[in-house]
Scaffold this motif. Structure first.
Motif: not given
Length: 178
Positions: A44-46, A50-52, A118-129
């Motif tokens: 699922v993590f991988e 990849t999708a992100v 807009e002005c600014g920044e956006e992050s998209f992060l997938v993490e596995i515990d």
């Protein structure tokens, strides 16, 4: 390893380049932090990573994304993100600021370029515990940069939060193979 684009190589329309990779987020902006559980396990993590990092999750959620070439995101990549239909389509030029391709974290952040609402920044992060739980986190700081986003006032942050939730649901479906 998180790779950050070097200062001076881009033309983002805000001074706080790379701030989504560290805390606290800069003052003077609306802050967004939304975390969604995606599933369980390395597969699922991988799939989610990849999708992100290929914008597949964005596209699956109904956003039009145009990038030169294909493949995974990399620092410096420029993208045009579009929402809406026909004459009501809003396009938002962005540039990838940092990427993370690590054993327990995969994702990126893009910053706004001139012409973005807009002005600014956006992050998209997938993490596995450590226990195998997979999480998707959207972190952003932004403020209006166009008359219509200033006019929309507090509606814009609500829409941003709603989109983060929507994106998380679509990513969960993509990562689970649905």
């Amino acid at each position: 390893m998180t790779r950050l684009i070097s200062a001076g190589r881009d033309t983002v329309n805000y001074p706080d380049r790379g701030a989504t990779a560290r805390r606290p987020l800069p003052a003077g902006y609306h802050h967004l932090h939304h975390r969604t559980r995606i599933g369980q396990g390395r597969t699922v993590f991988e799939a989610a990573g990849t999708a992100v990092t290929t914008f597949r999750a964005h596209r699956a959620s109904g956003v039009r994304v145009r990038t030169p070439g294909g493949g995974a995101v990399r620092p410096g990549l420029r993208a045009e993100v579009g929402i809406g239909l026909g004459p009501l389509r809003i396009t938002a030029p962005c540039q990838v600021i940092w990427t993370a391709y690590e054993p327990t974290r995969t994702g990126f952040a893009y910053g706004t370029l001139p012409g973005h609402p807009e002005c600014g920044e956006e992050s998209f992060l997938v993490e596995i515990d450590a226990d195998g739980a997979v999480w998707f986190t959207v972190t952003a700081f932004s403020r209006p940069d166009r008359w219509y986003t200033r006019l929309a006032g507090p509606v814009v942050p609500l829409l941003q939060h709603g989109y983060a939730r929507w994106l998380g649901r679509h990513l969960r479906a993509l990562a689970s193979g649905a």
